[in-house]
Structures are given as structure tokens and as C-alpha cells.
Design a protein around this motif. Structure first.
Motif, PDB file in Angstrom:
ATOM      1  N   ARG A   1       0.843  -1.193   0.000  1.00  0.00           N
ATOM      2  CA  ARG A   1       0.000   0.000   0.000  1.00  0.00           C
ATOM      3  C   ARG A   1       0.877   1.242   0.000  1.00  0.00           C
ATOM      4  NH1 ARG A   1      -5.198  -1.392   1.923  1.00  0.00           N
ATOM      5  NH2 ARG A   1      -5.621  -3.475   1.093  1.00  0.00           N
ATOM      6  N   ARG A   2       0.308   2.361  -0.389  1.00  0.00           N
ATOM      7  CA  ARG A   2       1.010   3.631  -0.380  1.00  0.00           C
ATOM      8  C   ARG A   2       0.579   4.463   0.822  1.00  0.00           C
ATOM      9  NH1 ARG A   2       5.561   4.036  -3.621  1.00  0.00           N
ATOM     10  NH2 ARG A   2       5.219   2.699  -5.447  1.00  0.00           N
ATOM     11  N   ASP A   3       1.543   5.029   1.517  1.00  0.00           N
ATOM     12  CA  ASP A   3       1.226   5.912   2.628  1.00  0.00           C
ATOM     13  C   ASP A   3       0.520   7.156   2.098  1.00  0.00           C
ATOM     14  OD1 ASP A   3       1.930   8.292   4.526  1.00  0.00           O
ATOM     15  OD2 ASP A   3       2.304   6.486   5.715  1.00  0.00           O
ATOM     16  N   PRO A   4      -0.663   7.482   2.596  1.00  0.00           N
ATOM     17  CA  PRO A   4      -1.406   8.616   2.048  1.00  0.00           C
ATOM     18  C   PRO A   4      -0.700   9.952   2.229  1.00  0.00           C
ATOM     19  CG  PRO A   4      -2.414   7.829   4.077  1.00  0.00           C
ATOM     20  CD  PRO A   4      -1.362   6.840   3.708  1.00  0.00           C
ATOM     21  N   THR A   5       0.219  10.044   3.173  1.00  0.00           N
ATOM     22  CA  THR A   5       0.906  11.309   3.440  1.00  0.00           C
ATOM     23  C   THR A   5       2.203  11.427   2.663  1.00  0.00           C
ATOM     24  OG1 THR A   5      -0.022  11.329   5.677  1.00  0.00           O
ATOM     25  CG2 THR A   5       1.847  12.792   5.238  1.00  0.00           C
ATOM     26  N   THR A   6       3.049  10.411   2.781  1.00  0.00           N
ATOM     27  CA  THR A   6       4.367  10.474   2.148  1.00  0.00           C
ATOM     28  C   THR A   6       4.410   9.827   0.779  1.00  0.00           C
ATOM     29  OG1 THR A   6       5.071   8.392   3.186  1.00  0.00           O
ATOM     30  CG2 THR A   6       5.412  10.432   4.431  1.00  0.00           C
ATOM     31  N   GLY A   7       3.457   8.962   0.496  1.00  0.00           N
ATOM     32  CA  GLY A   7       3.468   8.248  -0.774  1.00  0.00           C
ATOM     33  C   GLY A   7       4.420   7.073  -0.811  1.00  0.00           C
ATOM     34  N   GLU A   8       5.107   6.802   0.303  1.00  0.00           N
ATOM     35  CA  GLU A   8       6.037   5.691   0.358  1.00  0.00           C
ATOM     36  C   GLU A   8       5.271   4.369   0.471  1.00  0.00           C
ATOM     37  OE1 GLU A   8       9.345   5.731   0.034  1.00  0.00           O
ATOM     38  OE2 GLU A   8       9.175   7.879  -0.399  1.00  0.00           O
ATOM     39  N   PRO A   9       5.810   3.307  -0.135  1.00  0.00           N
ATOM     40  CA  PRO A   9       5.114   2.015  -0.052  1.00  0.00           C
ATOM     41  C   PRO A   9       5.183   1.419   1.348  1.00  0.00           C
ATOM     42  CG  PRO A   9       7.230   1.764  -1.155  1.00  0.00           C
ATOM     43  CD  PRO A   9       7.033   3.238  -0.957  1.00  0.00           C
ATOM     44  N   ILE A  10       4.085   0.790   1.752  1.00  0.00           N
ATOM     45  CA  ILE A  10       4.004   0.089   3.032  1.00  0.00           C
ATOM     46  C   ILE A  10       3.794  -1.390   2.733  1.00  0.00           C
ATOM     47  CG2 ILE A  10       2.746  -0.134   5.201  1.00  0.00           C
ATOM     48  CD1 ILE A  10       1.884   2.751   4.905  1.00  0.00           C
ATOM     49  N   PHE A  11       4.647  -2.224   3.286  1.00  0.00           N
ATOM     50  CA  PHE A  11       4.612  -3.659   3.019  1.00  0.00           C
ATOM     51  C   PHE A  11       4.122  -4.382   4.272  1.00  0.00           C
ATOM     52  CE2 PHE A  11       7.920  -1.672   0.537  1.00  0.00           C
ATOM     53  CZ  PHE A  11       7.692  -2.152  -0.731  1.00  0.00           C
ATOM     54  N   ARG A  12       3.121  -5.236   4.093  1.00  0.00           N
ATOM     55  CA  ARG A  12       2.584  -5.973   5.218  1.00  0.00           C
ATOM     56  C   ARG A  12       1.955  -7.266   4.709  1.00  0.00           C
ATOM     57  NH1 ARG A  12      -2.362  -1.781   6.641  1.00  0.00           N
ATOM     58  NH2 ARG A  12      -3.493  -1.982   4.666  1.00  0.00           N
ATOM     59  N   GLY A  13       1.509  -8.077   5.644  1.00  0.00           N
ATOM     60  CA  GLY A  13       0.938  -9.378   5.309  1.00  0.00           C
ATOM     61  C   GLY A  13       1.698 -10.495   6.011  1.00  0.00           C
ATOM     62  N   PHE A  14       1.120 -11.685   5.970  1.00  0.00           N
ATOM     63  CA  PHE A  14       1.711 -12.820   6.678  1.00  0.00           C
ATOM     64  C   PHE A  14       3.126 -13.117   6.202  1.00  0.00           C
ATOM     65  CE2 PHE A  14       2.545 -17.438   6.667  1.00  0.00           C
ATOM     66  CZ  PHE A  14       2.618 -17.655   8.039  1.00  0.00           C
ATOM     67  N   THR A  15       3.337 -13.201   4.882  1.00  0.00           N
ATOM     68  CA  THR A  15       4.660 -13.557   4.372  1.00  0.00           C
ATOM     69  C   THR A  15       5.680 -12.463   4.650  1.00  0.00           C
ATOM     70  OG1 THR A  15       4.064 -12.684   2.187  1.00  0.00           O
ATOM     71  CG2 THR A  15       3.687 -15.025   2.572  1.00  0.00           C
ATOM     72  N   ILE A  16       5.252 -11.203   4.608  1.00  0.00           N
ATOM     73  CA  ILE A  16       6.164 -10.092   4.875  1.00  0.00           C
ATOM     74  C   ILE A  16       6.587 -10.111   6.344  1.00  0.00           C
ATOM     75  CG2 ILE A  16       6.438  -7.602   4.815  1.00  0.00           C
ATOM     76  CD1 ILE A  16       6.171  -8.882   2.060  1.00  0.00           C
ATOM     77  N   ASP A  17       5.611 -10.230   7.245  1.00  0.00           N
ATOM     78  CA  ASP A  17       5.934 -10.253   8.673  1.00  0.00           C
ATOM     79  C   ASP A  17       6.756 -11.483   9.044  1.00  0.00           C
ATOM     80  OD1 ASP A  17       4.472  -7.980   8.728  1.00  0.00           O
ATOM     81  OD2 ASP A  17       2.869  -8.714  10.033  1.00  0.00           O
ATOM     82  N   PHE A  18       6.473 -12.597   8.383  1.00  0.00           N
ATOM     83  CA  PHE A  18       7.248 -13.814   8.665  1.00  0.00           C
ATOM     84  C   PHE A  18       8.706 -13.619   8.245  1.00  0.00           C
ATOM     85  CE2 PHE A  18       8.927 -18.026   8.037  1.00  0.00           C
ATOM     86  CZ  PHE A  18       8.368 -18.766   9.075  1.00  0.00           C
ATOM     87  N   PHE A  19       8.927 -13.013   7.080  1.00  0.00           N
ATOM     88  CA  PHE A  19      10.300 -12.774   6.611  1.00  0.00           C
ATOM     89  C   PHE A  19      11.029 -11.835   7.578  1.00  0.00           C
ATOM     90  CE2 PHE A  19      13.401 -10.309   4.127  1.00  0.00           C
ATOM     91  CZ  PHE A  19      14.180 -11.338   3.615  1.00  0.00           C
ATOM     92  N   LYS A  20      10.360 -10.787   8.030  1.00  0.00           N
ATOM     93  CA  LYS A  20      10.990  -9.870   8.982  1.00  0.00           C
ATOM     94  C   LYS A  20      11.350 -10.588  10.276  1.00  0.00           C
ATOM     95  CE  LYS A  20       8.678  -5.670   7.318  1.00  0.00           C
ATOM     96  NZ  LYS A  20       7.705  -4.595   7.672  1.00  0.00           N
ATOM     97  N   ALA A  21      10.482 -11.483  10.730  1.00  0.00           N
ATOM     98  CA  ALA A  21      10.780 -12.234  11.950  1.00  0.00           C
ATOM     99  C   ALA A  21      12.002 -13.127  11.754  1.00  0.00           C
ATOM    100  CB  ALA A  21       9.561 -13.072  12.349  1.00  0.00           C
ATOM    101  N   VAL A  22      12.113 -13.751  10.591  1.00  0.00           N
ATOM    102  CA  VAL A  22      13.271 -14.597  10.300  1.00  0.00           C
ATOM    103  C   VAL A  22      14.556 -13.781  10.318  1.00  0.00           C
ATOM    104  CG1 VAL A  22      14.383 -15.978   8.505  1.00  0.00           C
ATOM    105  CG2 VAL A  22      11.980 -16.334   9.023  1.00  0.00           C
ATOM    106  N   ILE A  23      14.549 -12.629   9.643  1.00  0.00           N
ATOM    107  CA  ILE A  23      15.756 -11.816   9.528  1.00  0.00           C
ATOM    108  C   ILE A  23      16.110 -11.155  10.866  1.00  0.00           C
ATOM    109  CG2 ILE A  23      16.772  -9.812   8.396  1.00  0.00           C
ATOM    110  CD1 ILE A  23      16.491 -12.269   6.608  1.00  0.00           C
TER     111      ILE A  23
END
Length: 435
Positions: A70-92
Motif C-alpha cells: 500500500r502507499r502511505d497517504p501522506t508520504t506516498g512511500e510504499p508500506i509492506f505488510r501481510g503474513f509472508t512479509i511479517d514472517f520474513f521480517k521475523a526470520v531476519i
């Protein structure tokens, strides 16, 4: 004498020269190994510390609980989320033995839509546009020619989902109207025969109450009453079992209970998720292009299922099990999985540029196993993303066909009161308590 001294000196010189040569060779070997080890360490440090991995993330319209951009409505920067994204962050962040720097990059075109299929994204990793890809990426054998996969971290398998057979209409009915007619007829018949029997014996024993034959007849009457009560217990048990089966039965009968090959022979339509490898799997199983309908969102899937093949929709959806179980958590009481239709799949995995990050892939696979074995950590990730995919089993009877239990209970209460009243009136006579 002088010659002997010269020969001895020459002998010791050769020994010293040989020792010097061995020392030199030893030093060369140590220096070479030190340089190689240092170079390997520098290479590893560069891969895992100083070099930031460019990681592609798929952009999806539906089932964004698994991977979402998703895009941040203020900055326009992409926001990444979801099960696979959070799982990868937990691994790293929690399981890796060293720091890994990375940047998520949406695999999208300038207008924000997905830049092709999942296979296209993996080819982009292979060509060097990205170092890796993270998302709901299925491990398939043909994809290993482009990337190296980590260990799978999701449930495996491809399943088929079909609508449940539901009772027509939504009006409430008494459970008595749903009982088998044979049981109702048996109860009525037994009661009628028992009433005739009691009436007959009452007339027969009315003229002999004070004689021995009268006492014998009363004994026969008591035996019949005991048998009637035993039959009542049996009928009550059967009634309870039938009521339970009536509640469970709608959940156990899918509207279409066929094997996948039957869909091919009968020309029935099936659905698959847009961009999924399942399309190739279905064409290999014999489905024609006209039988395959794609969907991107849950709303599109519901529309296809509601119309059926005759209305240009589908009679079943064939997709990876995690997606279908997530769908069932929201629509548990209208659809079900067909256990006999499960096909093999290897689950989701992280993809890395082939033969470039071999050590990193190995370490991430070990870290993935560590996170999957941590039940508390894994439950926390699921709770904030996809929830419990097996919750449908706990809610099987939450929305069964409506039954007017209030009216049914009043009928039962009235029946029990009537039976007790009859027993209080007639049993003292039949059992010999009065004369």
C-alpha cells in the motif's frame, strides 16, 4: 682428514637447505589459506552486511492478508505488510545469526499494478533486476531453474472448494417436522398398540380383581408396562441421535461431490487465482481454456461461485490450500473443501538469485525452521495477519439451517406433562398400588 670435514660440511648444508625449503613451503601454504579465509570473510560480510538486498514484493488485488503493498497517504512511500512479509521480517530480525540489510521493492508498473505474473517476477530475480523475492510465492520444480528457494514456511497442497448443499428457504421450522416419517410412524404405532393392549387388559381384569387369575393378569400388565418403558428409552435414544445427525448432515454434503476428472468429462467450469501456477496444473489435467475462470478478489470468487457453470461462473475453485482455508474462515457455512481432491504442492518459500546467495539461503532456511517451531511467535504473526486458518472446524454448527427450538421445546414439555399425568392416573391401578 680435511676431505672428511668438507664432506660433513656439505652434508649439513644440504640438511639446512632442505629445512629452509620446507619452512618456505609451509609459510606459503599458511599465507595462501589466510588470504583465502580473509577474502571469504570479506565476501560474506559484503553479502550480509554492507550490501543491501533488493527484494521484489508482488502487488495483489485480493488475498492481501498474505502479501500487501500500500502507499502511505501522506508520504506516498510504499508500506509492506501481510503474513509472508511479517514472517520474513521475523526470520531476519530474530533468527538470523548476523545482520542482513534489505529493501522491499514493489514488483509493479508505474500505474501501481502487478508487472506480470509470479513467474515473470522470478525471472526478473534470475536476470539480476532483484536479489530476491518475498511473498506468497509457491515452490515449484520448474521455478528452480530461475531461483533458489528457502525452506517452505506454509501449509502445502492444492485443494478443491465447492458450495454446500443447503435447505431451500430460510423460514424456521420445528425439528419435529424434520424427523424421518418412519420414526414418527413407529412412535405413533407403538403408542396406539400399547393403548389397545392396556384397554383390553383393563376390561379383562375388571371382573377378576379379587381372584388369583386377576393377580396373574395384573402381573402380565406390569411386564407389558416395563417393556413399553424400555421401548420408550430406545426410541428416545434414537431420537437424540437423529436430531444430532440432522444438525451435522448439511455440513457433510457438498453440493457437488465429484472427482476433478468428473469436472473435465462433464465440461464443468472451475476457478483459479489470477497469476497462479494452478492454471498450468489444470490444463495438464485435461481442462480446456473455456472451463477455466480466473479471479483476483474474494468478491469476484463469490460471484463466480454463485452463478455456477450454467450461468457463466464456476462449480468449484481449485487453489492452494492456505488461500482456500482463509476463504473458509469468512464463508465457513456455505462452502467446504473436498478431501479427495487434494493435490501436491510444496507451499510458500522465499526466492533468491540462483547460485549467488547460496550461504544466505542456507542460513535463512535454518532461521525459517526456528521461527516455525516457535509456536508463540508464529501465532502472533498469524493473529495480526491471516488469523487461524483452521477456525472453520470450530464453527461448523454456528449457522445451521434455522430451527424453531422454542416451539419444539414447548411441544416436548407438553408431551412430558401429558405422559406424567397419564402415569399418575393409571399406573397405581396397573401396578397394583390400589384395590
Amino acid at each position: 682428514m680435511m676431505k672428511t670435514i668438507i664432506n660433513s660440511s656439505s652434508y649439513f648444508s644440504k640438511i639446512i637447505l632442505a629445512c629452509n625449503m620446507l619452512t618456505l613451503i609451509f609459510l606459503i601454504i599458511i599465507s595462501t589459506n589466510h588470504i583465502a579465509i580473509k577474502g571469504q570473510q570479506e565476501s560474506n560480510n559484503q553479502t550480509t552486511n554492507s550490501t543491501r538486498l533488493r527484494i521484489a514484493v508482488p502487488v495483489k488485488d485480493g488475498f492481501t492478508e498474505f502479501a500487501d503493498v500500500r502507499r502511505d497517504p501522506t508520504t506516498g512511500e510504499p508500506i509492506f505488510r501481510g503474513f509472508t512479509i511479517d514472517f520474513f521480517k521475523a526470520v531476519i530480525n530474530t533468527a538470523m545469526p548476523y545482520t542482513v540489510l534489505f529493501d522491499f521493492i514493489p514488483y509493479a508498473m508505474p500505474n501501481g499494478t502487478m508487472n506480470g505474473t509470479y513467474d515473470d517476477m522470478l525471472r526478473a530475480v534470475f536476470s539480476g533486476d532483484y536479489d530476491a523475492a518475498v511473498g506468497d510465492i509457491s515452490i515449484r520444480h520448474y521455478r528452480t531453474q530461475w531461483v533458489d528457494f528457502s525452506m517452505a514456511f506454509s501449509e502445502t497442497g492444492v485443494s478443491m472448494l465447492v458450495p454446500l448443499r443447503r435447505a431451500a428457504g430460510k423460514r424456521e421450522t420445528s425439528f419435529l417436522t424434520r424427523l424421518p416419517h418412519g420414526l414418527i410412524g413407529a412412535v405413533v404405532g407403538v403408542c396406539f398398540i400399547a393403548a389397545l393392549f392396556f384397554w383390553f387388559w383393563q376390561r379383562k381384569t375388571a371382573h377378576h380383581q379379587a381372584t388369583d387369575p386377576g393377580e396373574k393378569a395384573a402381573g402380565h400388565t406390569r411386564l407389558v408396562i416395563v417393556l413399553c418403558f424400555l421401548m420408550l428409552v430406545v426410541l428416545t435414544t434414537c431420537l437424540g441421535a437423529i436430531l444430532i445427525s440432522l444438525q451435522i448432515e448439511p455440513r457433510q454434503k457438498p453440493l457437488i461431490d465429484h472427482h476433478i476428472n468428473d469436472f473435465v468429462r462433464n465440461g464443468k467450469n472451475v476457478g483459479y487465482q489470477t497469476g497462479s501456477f494452478v492454471r498450468n496444473m489444470l490444463t495438464q489435467r485435461g481442462f480446456s481454456e473455456s472451463q477455466l475462470k480466473s479471479y483476483s478478489t474474494v468478491e469476484q470468487l463469490l460471484d463466480l461461485l454463485s452463478r455456477g457453470s450454467d450461468g457463466g461462473g464456476i462449480d468449484a475453485v481449485i487453489e492452494e490450500t492456505p488461500y482456500l482455508k482463509f476463504f473458509l474462515t469468512q464463508h465457513c457455512n456455505a462452502y467446504t473443501l473436498v478431501p479427495s481432491a487434494v493435490m501436491h504442492a510444496d507451499g510458500f518459500g522465499f526466492a533468491f538469485r540462483k547460485e549467488r546467495l547460496t550461504d544466505l539461503v542456507r542460513d535463512i532456511s535454518i532461521a525459517t525452521l526456528q521461527v516455525t517451531n516457535n509456536e508463540d511467535q508464529l501465532r502472533d504473526i498469524r493473529d495480526r495477519t491471516i488469523g487461524d486458518l483452521n477456525s472453520c472446524r470450530e464453527d461448523l454448527n454456528s449457522e445451521l439451517d434455522p430451527v424453531d427450538w422454542k416451539a419444539s421445546m414447548w411441544i416436548l414439555i407438553a408431551g412430558v406433562i401429558g405422559v406424567v399425568a397419564l402415569l399418575l392416573i393409571f399406573c397405581p391401578v396397573y401396578l397394583g398400588f390400589t384395590r
